[in-house]
Design a protein around this motif. Structure first.
Motif, PDB file in Angstrom:
ATOM      1  N   CYS A   9      37.968  20.970 -26.580  1.00  0.00           N
ATOM      2  CA  CYS A   9      38.029  19.465 -26.802  1.00  0.00           C
ATOM      3  C   CYS A   9      38.620  18.066 -25.951  1.00  0.00           C
ATOM      4  CB  CYS A   9      37.771  18.933 -27.762  1.00  0.00           C
ATOM      5  SG  CYS A   9      37.026  19.794 -29.324  1.00  0.00           S
ATOM      6  N   SER A  10      37.625  18.333 -24.716  1.00  0.00           N
ATOM      7  CA  SER A  10      38.189  17.239 -23.695  1.00  0.00           C
ATOM      8  C   SER A  10      37.059  16.546 -23.557  1.00  0.00           C
ATOM      9  CB  SER A  10      39.369  18.467 -22.621  1.00  0.00           C
ATOM     10  OG  SER A  10      38.087  18.555 -21.759  1.00  0.00           O
ATOM     11  N   PHE A  11      37.625  15.217 -22.320  1.00  0.00           N
ATOM     12  CA  PHE A  11      36.808  14.896 -21.671  1.00  0.00           C
ATOM     13  C   PHE A  11      36.084  15.139 -20.069  1.00  0.00           C
ATOM     14  CE2 PHE A  11      38.436  11.575 -23.676  1.00  0.00           C
ATOM     15  CZ  PHE A  11      37.808  10.802 -24.394  1.00  0.00           C
ATOM     16  N   GLN A  12      36.124  16.794 -19.911  1.00  0.00           N
ATOM     17  CA  GLN A  12      35.699  17.136 -18.966  1.00  0.00           C
ATOM     18  C   GLN A  12      34.312  17.626 -19.199  1.00  0.00           C
ATOM     19  OE1 GLN A  12      38.476  20.484 -18.285  1.00  0.00           O
ATOM     20  NE2 GLN A  12      40.219  19.543 -17.741  1.00  0.00           N
ATOM     21  N   TYR A  13      34.107  18.702 -18.322  1.00  0.00           N
ATOM     22  CA  TYR A  13      32.329  18.888 -18.518  1.00  0.00           C
ATOM     23  C   TYR A  13      32.282  20.888 -18.520  1.00  0.00           C
ATOM     24  CZ  TYR A  13      27.331  19.974 -16.168  1.00  0.00           C
ATOM     25  OH  TYR A  13      26.975  20.471 -16.097  1.00  0.00           O
ATOM     26  N   PHE A 103      21.621  15.243 -20.538  1.00  0.00           N
ATOM     27  CA  PHE A 103      23.873  14.385 -20.043  1.00  0.00           C
ATOM     28  C   PHE A 103      24.353  13.413 -20.518  1.00  0.00           C
ATOM     29  CE2 PHE A 103      22.743  17.722 -16.592  1.00  0.00           C
ATOM     30  CZ  PHE A 103      23.882  18.754 -17.751  1.00  0.00           C
ATOM     31  N   THR A 104      23.362  11.624 -21.052  1.00  0.00           N
ATOM     32  CA  THR A 104      23.471  10.799 -20.915  1.00  0.00           C
ATOM     33  C   THR A 104      23.934  10.849 -22.289  1.00  0.00           C
ATOM     34  OG1 THR A 104      22.349  10.070 -18.992  1.00  0.00           O
ATOM     35  CG2 THR A 104      22.507   8.134 -20.951  1.00  0.00           C
ATOM     36  N   TYR A 105      22.684  11.219 -23.509  1.00  0.00           N
ATOM     37  CA  TYR A 105      23.525  11.513 -24.278  1.00  0.00           C
ATOM     38  C   TYR A 105      24.476  12.046 -24.892  1.00  0.00           C
ATOM     39  CZ  TYR A 105      19.496   9.186 -25.920  1.00  0.00           C
ATOM     40  OH  TYR A 105      17.926   7.923 -26.505  1.00  0.00           O
ATOM     41  N   GLY A 106      24.676  12.912 -24.295  1.00  0.00           N
ATOM     42  CA  GLY A 106      25.823  14.322 -24.437  1.00  0.00           C
ATOM     43  C   GLY A 106      27.600  13.402 -23.975  1.00  0.00           C
ATOM     44  N   PHE A 107      27.312  12.477 -23.148  1.00  0.00           N
ATOM     45  CA  PHE A 107      28.607  12.017 -22.609  1.00  0.00           C
ATOM     46  C   PHE A 107      28.781  10.471 -23.510  1.00  0.00           C
ATOM     47  CE2 PHE A 107      28.323  14.903 -19.056  1.00  0.00           C
ATOM     48  CZ  PHE A 107      28.835  15.558 -19.290  1.00  0.00           C
ATOM     49  N   SER A 179      25.641  19.303 -26.201  1.00  0.00           N
ATOM     50  CA  SER A 179      26.966  18.171 -25.360  1.00  0.00           C
ATOM     51  C   SER A 179      28.005  18.789 -26.466  1.00  0.00           C
ATOM     52  CB  SER A 179      26.921  16.495 -26.144  1.00  0.00           C
ATOM     53  OG  SER A 179      27.500  16.244 -25.955  1.00  0.00           O
ATOM     54  N   ILE A 180      29.689  18.926 -25.971  1.00  0.00           N
ATOM     55  CA  ILE A 180      30.779  19.377 -26.974  1.00  0.00           C
ATOM     56  C   ILE A 180      31.472  18.434 -26.924  1.00  0.00           C
ATOM     57  CG2 ILE A 180      32.380  19.351 -24.932  1.00  0.00           C
ATOM     58  CD1 ILE A 180      33.528  21.388 -25.276  1.00  0.00           C
ATOM     59  N   GLN A 181      30.755  16.818 -26.698  1.00  0.00           N
ATOM     60  CA  GLN A 181      31.704  15.734 -27.642  1.00  0.00           C
ATOM     61  C   GLN A 181      31.552  15.258 -28.642  1.00  0.00           C
ATOM     62  OE1 GLN A 181      31.334  11.941 -25.762  1.00  0.00           O
ATOM     63  NE2 GLN A 181      32.161  13.010 -23.515  1.00  0.00           N
ATOM     64  N   ILE A 273      18.520  15.136 -29.368  1.00  0.00           N
ATOM     65  CA  ILE A 273      17.884  15.306 -30.461  1.00  0.00           C
ATOM     66  C   ILE A 273      20.214  14.927 -31.368  1.00  0.00           C
ATOM     67  CG2 ILE A 273      17.221  16.482 -32.911  1.00  0.00           C
ATOM     68  CD1 ILE A 273      16.159  18.493 -30.741  1.00  0.00           C
ATOM     69  N   GLU A 274      20.508  15.112 -30.438  1.00  0.00           N
ATOM     70  CA  GLU A 274      21.807  15.080 -31.583  1.00  0.00           C
ATOM     71  C   GLU A 274      22.411  14.089 -31.568  1.00  0.00           C
ATOM     72  OE1 GLU A 274      25.781  18.287 -32.035  1.00  0.00           O
ATOM     73  OE2 GLU A 274      25.662  17.885 -30.439  1.00  0.00           O
ATOM     74  N   MET A 275      22.065  13.302 -30.587  1.00  0.00           N
ATOM     75  CA  MET A 275      22.522  11.469 -30.235  1.00  0.00           C
ATOM     76  C   MET A 275      21.240  11.252 -31.191  1.00  0.00           C
ATOM     77  SD  MET A 275      24.030   8.878 -30.905  1.00  0.00           S
ATOM     78  CE  MET A 275      25.895   9.941 -29.371  1.00  0.00           C
ATOM     79  N   ASN A 276      21.486  10.530 -32.784  1.00  0.00           N
ATOM     80  CA  ASN A 276      20.803   9.770 -33.755  1.00  0.00           C
ATOM     81  C   ASN A 276      21.199   8.725 -34.609  1.00  0.00           C
ATOM     82  OD1 ASN A 276      21.343  11.335 -36.165  1.00  0.00           O
ATOM     83  ND2 ASN A 276      21.181  12.748 -35.200  1.00  0.00           N
ATOM     84  N   ILE A 277      20.750   7.621 -34.249  1.00  0.00           N
ATOM     85  CA  ILE A 277      21.327   6.628 -35.361  1.00  0.00           C
ATOM     86  C   ILE A 277      21.725   7.521 -36.877  1.00  0.00           C
ATOM     87  CG2 ILE A 277      20.208   5.251 -36.413  1.00  0.00           C
ATOM     88  CD1 ILE A 277      18.287   4.255 -34.585  1.00  0.00           C
ATOM     89  N   PRO A 278      20.877   8.263 -37.849  1.00  0.00           N
ATOM     90  CA  PRO A 278      21.845   8.800 -39.013  1.00  0.00           C
ATOM     91  C   PRO A 278      23.213   8.960 -38.929  1.00  0.00           C
ATOM     92  CG  PRO A 278      19.590   9.344 -39.047  1.00  0.00           C
ATOM     93  CD  PRO A 278      20.183   8.810 -37.614  1.00  0.00           C
ATOM     94  N   TRP A 279      23.784   9.604 -37.549  1.00  0.00           N
ATOM     95  CA  TRP A 279      24.872  10.810 -37.130  1.00  0.00           C
ATOM     96  C   TRP A 279      25.354   9.526 -36.980  1.00  0.00           C
ATOM     97  CZ3 TRP A 279      28.434  13.900 -36.414  1.00  0.00           C
ATOM     98  CH2 TRP A 279      29.863  13.567 -35.536  1.00  0.00           C
TER      99      TRP A 279
END
Length: 338
Positions: A9-13, A103-107, A179-181, A273-279
């Protein structure tokens, strides 16, 4: 979500990919369309009297970006091969756009979480006294800056560039990145919630068992007797914690179970998909509860200036009153409107 351990769990890629056939354009269209409908439903269900904050602005911007993504997919799928502003667009650009969006949503998870946390801390401590117009302008530019910064990082990162370039070699495949974030954020929240529940499980069970439904001030409320709170000010974190848990789980229990299911089964969900408004609203409620708990000595229960959650009402009242429909007078009771 990706099956990574908490050590990663880090800010790396550290993004992982799964392959989908490029011919699944129709499936991608249906998924994005369903996500947009879910966004509209969630925005329509929120409380209308919630005050403006960073998370609200970002949710609106996310819904707008999802809509633009759907429009791009629709146009390219319809025309298949066309030239616009000197740039030739083909069906393979659908995969390219999906990769960039993923990629954008993942970060975005860490920046949005951090900025929203800072926003609530500043508003709660009342260190900033901006007018409504200035505050909205500040949120607007903050959201734009985050989007531009993350997109610039995605397009400028050499590793991501090589991944996108490889698409030209293996044009029959379309990598969908995870995304791991979001995995780390969800894992951290579930661990904190689990520890909080274990710490005060007896109080939580007692509160749940004592819950009754009645009406107060023309509103349907959940209430339960509580004789251990003789003051109108919440000044003890141990007393406040079980009530925050009851309020939070009373609204988000299905979503909590979904997160536990995803984490246990190590389900990989594409970042778009994972970056959504309910989340985001789920994270928002968790942030508000955390800020309340850390600042419990500042919570004046009759103060109406507390942050208003779009889905959870955290306002707790400790007042003596008579429940006429129950035919009895209670001692000071705890009312939690969920």
């Amino acid at each position: 979500m990706t099956p990574f351990s908490s050590d990663n769990c880090s800010f790396q890629y550290p993004l992982r990919q799964t392959n989908q056939p490029l011919d699944a354009t129709c499936l991608l269209f249906l998924i994005v369309l369903g996500k947009i409908l879910l966004n509209i439903l969630t925005l329509g269900m929120r409380r209308k009297n919630s005050y403006q904050n960073f998370m609200e602005c970002f949710c609106v911007s996310l819904a707008f970006v999802d809509f633009l993504f759907l429009v791009n997919i629709s146009i390219i799928s319809y025309f298949r091969d066309f030239v616009l502003l000197g740039i030739r667009f083909t069906k393979y650009h659908i995969c390219l756009f999906a990769q960039i969006i993923s990629f954008t949503y993942g970060f975005l998870h860490y920046p949005v979480f951090l900025v929203s946390c800072i926003d609530y801390c500043l508003n709660f401590s009342k260190l900033t006294k901006l007018s409504s117009t200035c505050q909205k302008s500040f949120y607007f530019f903050a959201v734009i800056l985050i989007w531009i910064s993350v997109l610039a990082y995605v397009l400028g990162d050499p590793a991501i560039y090589q991944s996108l370039k490889a698409q030209n070699i293996y044009s029959y495949q379309c990598p969908v990145y995870v995304s791991i974030q979001s995995y780390c954020l969800s894992l951290s929240m579930m661990l904190i919630l689990f520890i909080a529940f274990i710490t005060s499980w007896s109080e939580v069970i007692t509160l749940v068992q004592a819950i009754r439904i009645t009406s107060y001030m023309n509103e349907t409320i959940l209430y339960f007797p509580s004789s251990s709170l003789p003051t109108y000010i919440v000044n003890c974190r141990r007393i406040l914690l079980p009530k925050l848990i009851v309020c939070f789980l009373g609204t988000w229990l299905p979503f909590v179970l979904l997160q536990v299911f995803i984490l246990l089964l190590k389900v990989q969900i594409p970042a778009y998909i994972e970056m959504n408004i309910p989340w985001l609203y789920f994270v928002n409620s968790f942030l508000i509860a955390t800020i309340y708990w850390f600042n419990c000595h500042k919570l004046y229960l009759r103060d109406t200036s507390l942050p208003i959650d779009p889905f959870v009402n955290w306002k707790c009242c400790f007042i003596p009153l008579t429940m006429h429909n129950l035919g009895q007078t209670e001692k000071p009771i705890s009312i939690i409107i969920c």
